[in-house]
Write an enzyme that holds these catalytic residues in place. Structure first.
Site, PDB file in Angstrom:
ATOM      1  N   LYS A 214      33.370  45.282  34.737  1.00  0.00           N
ATOM      2  CA  LYS A 214      33.137  45.011  33.203  1.00  0.00           C
ATOM      3  C   LYS A 214      31.787  45.246  32.992  1.00  0.00           C
ATOM      4  CE  LYS A 214      33.762  42.117  29.172  1.00  0.00           C
ATOM      5  NZ  LYS A 214      34.321  41.203  28.401  1.00  0.00           N
ATOM      6  N   GLU A 220      29.373  40.766  44.132  1.00  0.00           N
ATOM      7  CA  GLU A 220      30.430  41.284  45.138  1.00  0.00           C
ATOM      8  C   GLU A 220      30.843  42.863  45.316  1.00  0.00           C
ATOM      9  OE1 GLU A 220      30.419  38.814  43.227  1.00  0.00           O
ATOM     10  OE2 GLU A 220      31.223  36.978  44.044  1.00  0.00           O
ATOM     11  N   GLY A 275      37.833  40.472  30.873  1.00  0.00           N
ATOM     12  CA  GLY A 275      38.138  40.695  32.373  1.00  0.00           C
ATOM     13  C   GLY A 275      39.381  40.480  32.612  1.00  0.00           C
ATOM     14  N   ARG A 276      40.081  39.303  32.279  1.00  0.00           N
ATOM     15  CA  ARG A 276      41.465  38.982  32.914  1.00  0.00           C
ATOM     16  C   ARG A 276      42.439  39.412  31.974  1.00  0.00           C
ATOM     17  NH1 ARG A 276      38.213  35.119  31.405  1.00  0.00           N
ATOM     18  NH2 ARG A 276      38.540  33.641  29.625  1.00  0.00           N
ATOM     19  N   GLU A 361      41.373  30.827  34.207  1.00  0.00           N
ATOM     20  CA  GLU A 361      39.883  30.943  33.677  1.00  0.00           C
ATOM     21  C   GLU A 361      40.029  30.917  32.083  1.00  0.00           C
ATOM     22  OE1 GLU A 361      38.251  35.121  34.323  1.00  0.00           O
ATOM     23  OE2 GLU A 361      36.964  33.705  35.940  1.00  0.00           O
ATOM     24  N   HIS A 392      61.506  28.101  51.463  1.00  0.00           N
ATOM     25  CA  HIS A 392      61.256  27.431  52.977  1.00  0.00           C
ATOM     26  C   HIS A 392      59.905  26.981  53.279  1.00  0.00           C
ATOM     27  CE1 HIS A 392      65.380  29.343  53.842  1.00  0.00           C
ATOM     28  NE2 HIS A 392      64.898  30.167  53.005  1.00  0.00           N
ATOM     29  N   LYS A 517      27.403  30.946  40.627  1.00  0.00           N
ATOM     30  CA  LYS A 517      26.982  32.474  40.906  1.00  0.00           C
ATOM     31  C   LYS A 517      25.327  32.311  40.945  1.00  0.00           C
ATOM     32  CE  LYS A 517      30.367  35.166  38.114  1.00  0.00           C
ATOM     33  NZ  LYS A 517      30.533  36.265  37.020  1.00  0.00           N
TER      34      LYS A 517
HETATM   35  O1  F6P Z   1      33.084  35.573  37.496  1.00  0.00           O
HETATM   36  C1  F6P Z   1      34.236  35.850  36.783  1.00  0.00           C
HETATM   37  C2  F6P Z   1      34.570  37.095  36.320  1.00  0.00           C
HETATM   38  O2  F6P Z   1      33.437  37.199  35.301  1.00  0.00           O
HETATM   39  C3  F6P Z   1      35.814  37.213  35.817  1.00  0.00           C
HETATM   40  O3  F6P Z   1      35.921  37.088  34.316  1.00  0.00           O
HETATM   41  C4  F6P Z   1      35.908  38.726  35.887  1.00  0.00           C
HETATM   42  O4  F6P Z   1      37.186  39.435  35.552  1.00  0.00           O
HETATM   43  C5  F6P Z   1      35.189  39.088  37.280  1.00  0.00           C
HETATM   44  O5  F6P Z   1      34.214  38.208  37.342  1.00  0.00           O
HETATM   45  C6  F6P Z   1      34.774  40.320  37.330  1.00  0.00           C
HETATM   46  O6  F6P Z   1      33.689  40.773  36.316  1.00  0.00           O
HETATM   47  P1  F6P Z   1      33.419  42.324  36.233  1.00  0.00           P
HETATM   48  O7  F6P Z   1      34.485  43.061  35.905  1.00  0.00           O
HETATM   49  O8  F6P Z   1      32.130  42.128  35.261  1.00  0.00           O
HETATM   50  O9  F6P Z   1      32.792  42.787  37.456  1.00  0.00           O
END
Ligand code: F6P
Length: 552
Positions: A214, A220, A275-276, A361, A392, A517
């Site tokens: 987003k 990452e 995002g979620r 979240e 189990h 972060k």
């Molecule tokens: O760090 C949490 C977050 O911002 C989430 O809310 C989001 O889904 C995820 O990181 C990834 O964010 P992006 O889509 O901006 O890379």
């Protein structure tokens, strides 16, 4: 900040009805659901709701008619209906980020205008859907070729959090609908092991990469994307080929361009999509590639059907409202700290992880909408796994441990694939578990069972007794299809929304992920720095030093 109390009816939520609910809790907590069933032949009919394709049975909960009536009053007092209108009306209810919350517009199959900031969002939503459909048709149809002229066989979605969990969960859930040539892989972890794992066996000439972020600033995702870009160029040799193999999904055109992707190969979405809550948007591109635009539209239509139910059904018959109120009942009165999600469907195995982000979240917050620390419990810990495997592993604690853990059981009545009598066994286990959790087994019943088996009881009999009275919901899908999956996810999304309103939270920001972060950004250069002045706490300093020593 001291931890909020979890006393029964902890002046819950500063709502007037809380006192009445607290008094009522004192009565209900002594009652056994088994007895409530014995006294009421209509209990299942009373406490179940159905819309085509999805049945919710909530009769195995620790509730009476009065409970549900008081909880509906709580929903009214919290003005759920008013907030619901504000959500669907495009108001900026995400106040800490000054944003509307319009994932519902992404699946608005009525196409009625949805206005925010004076603009109808439906034309751009439809335009991006069209672009996704055209692109997917070319890839699926074998028209979109890689640099050596071969068709695409593999798609790698590089993203994390909502840009990974949602599409991955849906891709798994819709396995029977997938394109036979295209395999989708998901890369999220900034760990060489995950990168190599995904790339292992892939052919750069036939692989398409979707960089899904987003913000397009997530460390990452961008680090993995750069690593993959290098891997690709080692084989392809020419940057000109990037355009055929890399596309982006983002709200941030400038950052996409800076990465080297032509904005023509970018699929846009907007800051009013959390995002979620984003797999309904272009973040669902990997889903469209896998199952086609028609099935993706069915998924959207399922979400829309649940939106309509949520908007139109009276509170007492409203599935998301009911699930939310039951959650509040256990969280704020019974002091339950977690909620378990148990799909009895292998294809839904990633649903618990998906719901973990969606719920935790959203409602894992301790400051309310008035910027004040709350004095009551908010979102529970969400966890779970496929039910059969859980039986189990961890069900022991749910049955006989000291904690109250409300459960959602999710089943599909018709399987896509049957192997022998497997589905009957699966269903029998689901039914047995919900019955066992609710009814339990008394000392007298246990003794009778042992005697019938010709065994004398001794002091170990106490270990074989089940208290029961463990609440559960059963969510039954006719079949796991794009449409019912859409309904199921939207059901949980609105449950989370309703709980957020009752707890007076903004469910749509996530400031809690920021501090870590920022610290990681500070620490990263320190890991390789030569000077050893570290200004963290003693533990962090020592651990950094240990890592530096190892690197030497
Ligand atoms: O760090 C949490 C977050 O911002 C989430 O809310 C989001 O889904 C995820 O990181 C990834 O964010 P992006 O889509 O901006 O890379």
């Amino acid at each position: 900040m001291s931890a909020p109390s979890s006393q029964p009816g902890d002046a819950v939520l500063h709502r007037k009805i809380a006192e009445q609910l607290s008094q009522h809790y004192e009565v209900v907590k002594t009652q056994h659901v088994r007895d409530l069933f014995a006294r009421d032949a209509q209990r299942f009919e009373r406490f179940s709701v159905e819309i085509p394709g999805l049945l919710l049975d909530y009769s195995k909960n620790r509730i009476t008619t009065e409970t549900m009536s008081l909880l509906a009053d709580l929903a009214r007092e919290a003005n759920i209906e008013g907030w619901r209108d504000r959500l669907f009306g495009g108001e900026k209810i995400n106040t800490t980020e000054n944003r509307a919350v319009l994932h519902v517009a992404l699946r608005n199959r009525s196409n009625a205008p949805v206005i925010t900031d004076g603009e109808d969002v439906m034309p751009p939503v439809n335009a991006v859907l069209d672009k996704m459909g055209l692109f997917a048709a070319r890839v699926r149809g074998g028209e979109w070729l890689g640099y050596s002229g071969q068709v695409i066989t593999d798609v790698v979605n590089i993203g994390i959090g909502g840009s990974d969990l949602g599409p991955q969960m849906v891709y798994q859930a819709l396995k029977p609908y997938r394109h036979e040539r295209l395999r989708v892989h998901y890369m999220s972890n900034v760990d060489g092991a995950h990168v190599l794992d995904v790339l292992d066996g892939l052919n750069p000439a036939t692989t398409l990469f979707i960089i899904a972020s987003k913000t397009f600033t997530t460390q990452e995702t961008l680090t993995n994307a750069q690593a993959v870009r290098r891997w690709f160029l080692r084989a392809a040799g020419d940057e000109a080929y990037i355009a055929q193999h890399f596309v982006a999904v983002s709200t941030n055109t400038d950052a996409v361009r800076a990465f080297g992707i032509d904005p023509a190969n970018m699929f846009e979405f907007w800051d009013w999509v959390g995002g979620r809550y984003s797999f309904w948007s272009a973040i669902g591109l990997s889903i469209v590639l896998a199952v086609g635009m028609g099935r993706f539209t069915d998924l959207l239509a399922g979400g829309h059907a649940m939106d309509q139910h949520f908007q139109q059904a009276p509170l007492e018959q409203n599935m998301p409202v009911i699930l939310a109120l039951l959650g509040v009942w256990y969280n704020n009165f019974f002091g339950a700290e977690s909620h378990v999600v148990l799909p009895y469907d292998h294809d839904l195995r990633s649903l618990p992880a998906y719901l973990q982000q969606a719920d935790m979240e959203s409602n894992g917050k301790s400051v309310d909408r008035t910027h004040t620390a709350v004095k009551y419990q908010t979102g529970p810990v969400i966890w779970g796994a496929t039910g059969i495997n859980g039986q189990h592993a961890f069900y022991q604690l749910i049955h006989q441990g000291t904690k109250l853990i409300p459960a959602d059981f999710i089943v599909s009545l018709q399987p896509h694939e049957t192997v022998g009598e497997q589905h009957d066994i699966l269903m029998a286990n689901f039914l047995a578990q919900t019955e066992a959790l609710m009814c339990g087994r008394t000392l007298a019943e246990t003794r009778a069972v042992m005697q019938a088996e010709g065994r004398a009881d001794d002091e170990t009999i106490a270990h074989k007794v089940f208290a029961g009275n463990h609440p559960s919901n059963a969510i039954m899908l006719d079949k796991l299809t794009p449409h019912t999956l859409g309904m199921l996810v939207a059901l949980y999304e609105h449950k989370i929304f309703v709980q957020g309103i009752i707890w007076n939270l903004n469910s749509y920001d996530q400031w809690g992920v920021e501090l870590g972060k920022q610290l990681a950004k500070t620490i990263l250069p320190e890991l390789t720095a030569v000077e050893d002045t570290l200004a963290h706490d003693g533990s962090t300093n020592a651990l950094i030093q240990r890592y530096r020593d190892t690197k030497k």
